[in-house]
Design a protein around this motif. Structure first.
Motif, PDB file in Angstrom:
ATOM      1  N   VAL B 180      15.836 -20.627  69.725  1.00  0.00           N
ATOM      2  CA  VAL B 180      16.353 -21.560  68.724  1.00  0.00           C
ATOM      3  C   VAL B 180      16.199 -20.638  67.513  1.00  0.00           C
ATOM      4  N   PRO B 181      17.120 -20.733  66.540  1.00  0.00           N
ATOM      5  CA  PRO B 181      18.330 -20.987  66.770  1.00  0.00           C
ATOM      6  C   PRO B 181      19.290 -20.193  67.838  1.00  0.00           C
ATOM      7  N   LYS B 182      20.166 -20.430  68.532  1.00  0.00           N
ATOM      8  CA  LYS B 182      20.725 -19.805  69.748  1.00  0.00           C
ATOM      9  C   LYS B 182      20.942 -18.360  69.108  1.00  0.00           C
ATOM     10  N   GLY B 183      20.576 -17.505  70.256  1.00  0.00           N
ATOM     11  CA  GLY B 183      21.022 -15.964  69.819  1.00  0.00           C
ATOM     12  C   GLY B 183      19.790 -15.310  69.034  1.00  0.00           C
ATOM     13  N   SER B 184      18.821 -15.985  68.643  1.00  0.00           N
ATOM     14  CA  SER B 184      17.697 -15.367  67.865  1.00  0.00           C
ATOM     15  C   SER B 184      16.832 -14.626  68.956  1.00  0.00           C
ATOM     16  N   GLY B 185      16.700 -15.025  70.310  1.00  0.00           N
ATOM     17  CA  GLY B 185      15.803 -14.134  71.219  1.00  0.00           C
ATOM     18  C   GLY B 185      14.431 -14.953  71.172  1.00  0.00           C
ATOM     19  N   ALA B 186      13.958 -15.943  70.334  1.00  0.00           N
ATOM     20  CA  ALA B 186      12.721 -16.667  70.236  1.00  0.00           C
ATOM     21  C   ALA B 186      12.786 -18.102  70.493  1.00  0.00           C
ATOM     22  N   ILE B 187      11.950 -18.493  71.226  1.00  0.00           N
ATOM     23  CA  ILE B 187      11.870 -19.921  71.538  1.00  0.00           C
ATOM     24  C   ILE B 187      11.663 -20.469  70.393  1.00  0.00           C
ATOM     25  N   GLY B 188      10.510 -20.322  69.745  1.00  0.00           N
ATOM     26  CA  GLY B 188      10.053 -20.931  68.631  1.00  0.00           C
ATOM     27  C   GLY B 188       9.133 -22.099  69.047  1.00  0.00           C
ATOM     28  N   VAL B 189       8.882 -22.878  68.124  1.00  0.00           N
ATOM     29  CA  VAL B 189       7.746 -23.836  68.646  1.00  0.00           C
ATOM     30  C   VAL B 189       8.626 -24.964  69.459  1.00  0.00           C
ATOM     31  N   ILE B 190       8.072 -25.388  70.621  1.00  0.00           N
ATOM     32  CA  ILE B 190       8.646 -26.410  71.484  1.00  0.00           C
ATOM     33  C   ILE B 190       8.544 -27.833  71.231  1.00  0.00           C
ATOM     34  N   ASN B 191       9.313 -28.595  71.031  1.00  0.00           N
ATOM     35  CA  ASN B 191       9.162 -30.080  70.812  1.00  0.00           C
ATOM     36  C   ASN B 191       8.321 -30.305  69.514  1.00  0.00           C
ATOM     37  N   PRO B 192       8.554 -29.627  68.431  1.00  0.00           N
ATOM     38  CA  PRO B 192       7.854 -29.814  67.153  1.00  0.00           C
ATOM     39  C   PRO B 192       7.495 -31.271  66.787  1.00  0.00           C
ATOM     40  N   ASN B 193       8.469 -32.034  66.870  1.00  0.00           N
ATOM     41  CA  ASN B 193       8.503 -33.237  66.231  1.00  0.00           C
ATOM     42  C   ASN B 193       7.714 -34.090  67.137  1.00  0.00           C
ATOM     43  N   THR B 194       8.158 -34.031  68.442  1.00  0.00           N
ATOM     44  CA  THR B 194       7.677 -35.045  69.499  1.00  0.00           C
ATOM     45  C   THR B 194       6.323 -34.753  70.159  1.00  0.00           C
ATOM     46  N   GLN B 195       6.261 -33.472  69.852  1.00  0.00           N
ATOM     47  CA  GLN B 195       4.963 -32.741  70.616  1.00  0.00           C
ATOM     48  C   GLN B 195       4.913 -33.131  72.121  1.00  0.00           C
ATOM     49  N   ALA B 196       5.750 -33.395  72.871  1.00  0.00           N
ATOM     50  CA  ALA B 196       5.866 -33.660  73.950  1.00  0.00           C
ATOM     51  C   ALA B 196       5.333 -32.400  74.922  1.00  0.00           C
ATOM     52  N   GLY B 197       4.375 -32.623  75.955  1.00  0.00           N
ATOM     53  CA  GLY B 197       3.944 -31.597  76.668  1.00  0.00           C
ATOM     54  C   GLY B 197       2.754 -30.622  75.953  1.00  0.00           C
ATOM     55  N   TRP B 198       2.362 -31.032  74.650  1.00  0.00           N
ATOM     56  CA  TRP B 198       1.433 -30.462  74.162  1.00  0.00           C
ATOM     57  C   TRP B 198       0.087 -31.092  74.609  1.00  0.00           C
TER      58      TRP B 198
END
Lengths: 512, 366
Positions: B180-198
């Motif tokens: 995220v963003p596509k092609g950057s090669g880095a996932i970045g923080v996952i589900n930053p808004n919902t914090q799902a799975g945190w």
């Protein structure tokens, strides 16, 4: 003659709390063969290792030609013209004889052909028969030993130490070796030969020095010695082996071994058509030169070796059923209700776990009991304490790792555990090796007790006198074959000795 | 050799018979003190700084503020978790140096669950799915070398090491797929808004749950190794395979089972790192803990309780070292030198616990 080549004064060496050598004095002259005699564990090899630079003495002095020297590495020993032939050869398998001999020598430029020629000359001089271009892995044990001796001579050794050189040799090879040793003596070399075989001492040596439990006992001229004098020096008070032997009662066939064949990992046949029957209420001895298949035989019965032919039948006294133990794992054998106890030769490497305490070692046999996922240490603790008390095991407590115990006490723990499993078959391989007289007798008594309780006891031994005194029948093996079964009450040492070497004369290991 | 007087070697080494517990700890503590003195010399020689103030900075860097203490504890928990994971295999003398890869694969499974299922499942179900799938993933990564070892007796050290690189490449690949963003090669923080799975914050501490989980695991692993039948079998196989066979232990089964346990624990470490700490995944998520864990486990003699202390020591040194390199504007490598020296002395002290040096007194009278 009167020049001492080596003089040792007050040599002491300890490993942890085990004292291997205590205040040992020793003198070796030029042009003589000195035998160092002693039981297993009497410190012979340790002493020699200090002369050859493997170990460094804790205390004491070493003199070569009257000068005090300091030998702190095998290189120092070599510089002093001392060469040692170890019991376990130190050769590179994929090199040939010449390459092994010149290995580590700095002769200026490396010219293998010139070296080979020089080596051949050395061989001719003393009458060694080796092919200098043969690879070590293609050689028989005796050839390898010859390479070791030539290596020492080629490096200029004037003082040669041989550690149990005959243990791995056939009688013919032994004679050949002795002839070579005599030639070297004539050449003015000093030869030290470590052994515990009395007849060899009497045959080859000029003088004998005896060690007992790490202490120097004395030296006598071989000409004035005989077997009983030497035995007395070796074991202390003159002992008459007087082991009680009751008549076997109610014998029935317990374990029937029929035509067992076994090949080792290298594909060499180590057991050939072995057949015998072990009966309840008797002790069956197994005699043979070490490495004749005794270990493999017991391991086959215990389910640790996969036999290629024959069968091993067990008559269960409870159900009167006969079980075939072939192709069964130790676990399956136990699950069949076969009460087989086994005191293996390698006590700390197989029978026990050296780093575990006595309690945990007791658990080896019993930890699976019960459905709980946890181990139960109460019963093993009680058993450990009982064995410590009954068998007089010398230990600080039951929580001491067994590797810290002395050899005899380790064996008491192991035998105690195996007997506690109330076996119907008890196999013991060299159970008194390295034990002092008292511990040995305790083991003999335990075996006898088991026999009287109706257990079929199989006893692999090396001391023929003991086998003859203890066993009801003696099975003799040689080169993986059974060469005879004799009645223990009528057996003669000479007869057993002949049977023990019979197979070798017929078709040695290496010619096949 | 020809001179009259023979020169004795200055000293020689003998094995100690026994050493009391107190004395062995004394040697260990002395070794740390010697290491600190030695480091002080290095510090003065290379940097000219006052070693005392460097040590004070080090101490403050590790535990100077409440935030730093929490961060220290969190890092201890992570390192300890991976160390717990390698320990059962090490007790069996199965040299699993593939914890790094096993943690990464566990973390990958966590990441996949968070990205693919994150906003579709209710939180409790999601957490269960995360744990189960990550444990399975880590276990599979450990199972592969175990099977090869058990059946074909392959070298487990090389095998598990190589599995690390495969794991890193797989993670790199997915980092690209999910970037995220596509092609950057880095996932970045996952589900930053919902914090799902945190992991949720407990008592207002976002790392507390991690620490509690690892504390519980420590006790479980300790009990497993010391009091369970499995633990006993592991010890026997590790001490002597011949003895294990002799008493009828199925050695292959024990190897495979133990590596499954090791891998499963690595999987949990993966969850704690992704769900509980970073909320993202890179190929450096394990941060070398798979290797540091080996030191932690060895130093503690494979005892999970001692491992709490050894992992604390190592994290303390790391944290402190980072602080001195920034505060004194020293090169990053300098802190590594200090850490390395201290660990070297601690490991070296084991030699003096097992062996004794004998100095020859005779040398003294001329």
């Amino acid at each position: 003659m009167a020049n001492p080549a080596i003089e040792l004064k007050g040599i002491t060496k300890a490993f942890g709390h085990i004292i291997a050598n205590e205040n040992v004095d020793l003198t070796v002259f030029r042009g003589e063969i000195l035998a160092i005699l002693g039981e297993n564990g009497s410190g012979k090899t340790t002493l020699m290792n200090m002369i050859s630079g493997i170990y460094y003495p804790d205390e004491g002095h070493i003199f070569i030609d009257g000068k005090e020297v300091n030998i702190s590495s095998p290189k120092d020993a070599l510089d002093l013209k001392i060469g040692m032939i170890h019991q376990h050869f130190k050769l590179v398998d994929v090199f040939n004889a010449t390459e092994n001999i010149v290995l580590g020598l700095d002769e200026g430029k490396y010219d293998i052909k010139a070296s080979a020629k020089k080596i051949q000359e050395t061989c001719d001089r003393y009458g060694f028969e080796i092919d200098v271009n043969k690879k070590i892995y293609e050689m028989s044990v005796s050839e390898k030993q010859t390479v070791e001796i030539v290596k020492a001579l080629y490096k200029g050794a004037d003082i040669l130490i041989l550690d149990e050189p005959t243990a791995v040799l056939t009688p013919q090879e032994t004679q050949k070796l002795f002839n070579v040793l005599r030639k070297m003596r004539e050449d003015g070399k000093s030869i030290i030969i470590i052994t515990h075989k009395l007849h060899e001492v009497l045959e080859i040596s000029d003088r004998v020095s005896v060690l007992r439990k790490g202490k120097y006992i004395g030296t006598i001229n071989t000409a004035e010695a005989n077997e009983s004098i030497l035995t007395e020096m070796m074991v202390g008070e003159k002992i008459s082996l007087d082991i009680e032997r009751s008549e076997p009662k109610d014998t029935t066939d317990r374990l029937i071994v029929k035509g067992v064949d076994l090949y080792n990992k290298e594909g060499v046949q180590v057991l050939k058509d072995i057949s015998f029957t072990a009966k309840s209420g008797e002790i069956l001895g197994i005699a043979g030169i070490s490495g004749s298949g005794q270990r493999e035989l017991l391991e086959s019965i215990a389910g640790l070796q996969k036999i290629s032919g024959g069968e091993i039948l067990y008559n269960n006294p409870k159900t009167n059923e006969t079980e075939n133990l072939k192709d069964k794992t130790p676990m399956q054998i136990r699950n069949l209700g076969v009460r087989l106890s086994f005191v293996p030769e390698d006590r700390l490497g197989m029978g026990l776990v050296g780093n575990m305490d006595i309690i945990d070692n007791m658990m080896l046999r019993s930890y699976r009991k019960g459905k709980s996922v946890f181990v139960e240490r109460k019963q093993p603790k009680a058993l450990a304490e009982k064995i410590i008390e009954d068998l007089q095991v010398v230990t600080p407590d039951a929580k001491t790792p067994v590797r810290r115990l002395s050899g005899g006490n380790v064996q008491k723990v192991l035998v105690g555990r195996e007997i506690a499993a109330s076996p119907t078959v008890l196999m013991a391989a060299y159970p008194v090796r390295g034990l002092d007289i008292n511990s040995s007798y305790m083991i003999y008594n335990l075996l006898n007790e088991q026999k009287e309780n109706g257990v079929a006891v199989i006893f692999v031994g090396e001391d023929l006198d003991v086998l003859i005194e203890l066993c009801d029948r003696i099975l003799v093996v040689c080169g993986g074959r059974v060469t005879g079964i004799v009645n223990g009450r009528e057996a003669k040492k000479e007869e057993l000795g002949l049977l023990m070497t019979k197979g070798n004369a017929k078709g040695g290991k290496s010619d096949e | 050799m020809s001179n009259e007087k023979v020169k004795e070697p200055f000293m020689h080494i003998t094995k100690r018979a026994d050493i009391s517990r107190g004395k062995s700890w004394l040697i260990r503590i002395a070794s740390i003190l010697v290491a600190l003195v030695f480091c002080a010399v290095i510090i003065v020689l290379l940097t000219g700084e006052n070693p005392l103030s460097v040590y004070v900075t080090m101490f403050k860097g590790a535990v100077g503020t409440t935030r730093r203490i929490w961060s220290l504890l969190q890092n201890v928990a992570m390192l300890l978790c991976v160390s717990l994971a390698v320990t059962p295999a090490f007790r069996m003398k199965f040299w699993n140096i593939g914890a790094e890869g096993q943690v990464l694969i566990g973390g990958l499974a966590t990441t996949a669950c968070m990205i693919l299922l994150g906003n579709k499942l209710p939180t409790p179900v999601l957490m269960i799915v995360i744990f189960v799938s990550s444990i399975i993933a880590g276990a599979i990564w450990a199972l592969i070398p175990a099977i090869f070892k058990a059946i074909w007796n392959t070298n487990e050290t090389l095998f598990t090491l190589m599995m690390n690189y495969i794991a890193m490449q797989i993670v790199s690949y997915f980092a690209y797929v999910w970037s995220v963003p596509k092609g950057s090669g880095a996932i970045g923080v996952i589900n930053p808004n919902t914090q799902a799975g945190w992991f949720p914050s407990v008592l207002n501490q976002k790392y507390l749950l991690n620490i509690v989980i690892v504390a519980v695991l420590t006790v479980i692993v300790y009990i497993y190794l010391k009091y369970s039948k499995h633990g006993y079998e592991i010890a026997v196989v590790g001490e002597s395979e011949n003895t294990a066979k002799y008493i009828g232990i199925n050695v292959k089964k024990v190897i495979i089972r133990t590596m499954l346990v090791s891998g499963a624990l690595c999987g949990i470490a993966g969850v704690l790192l992704v769900s509980g700490t970073d909320h993202t995944l890179t190929k450096d998520t394990a941060a070398g803990r798979g290797f540091t864990a080996i030191i932690v486990s060895w130093l503690a003699k494979f005892n999970p309780i001692y491992m709490v202390l050894t992992s604390l020591l190592i994290v303390f040194l790391q944290k402190g070292a980072v602080e001195i390199s920034s505060k004194f504007e020293l090169n990053d490598s300098f802190s590594d030198i200090i850490t390395g020296i201290i660990i070297f002395f601690i490991i070296g002290s084991e030699f003096f616990i097992n062996y004794k040096l004998n100095f020859n007194k005779k040398g003294e009278n001329k």
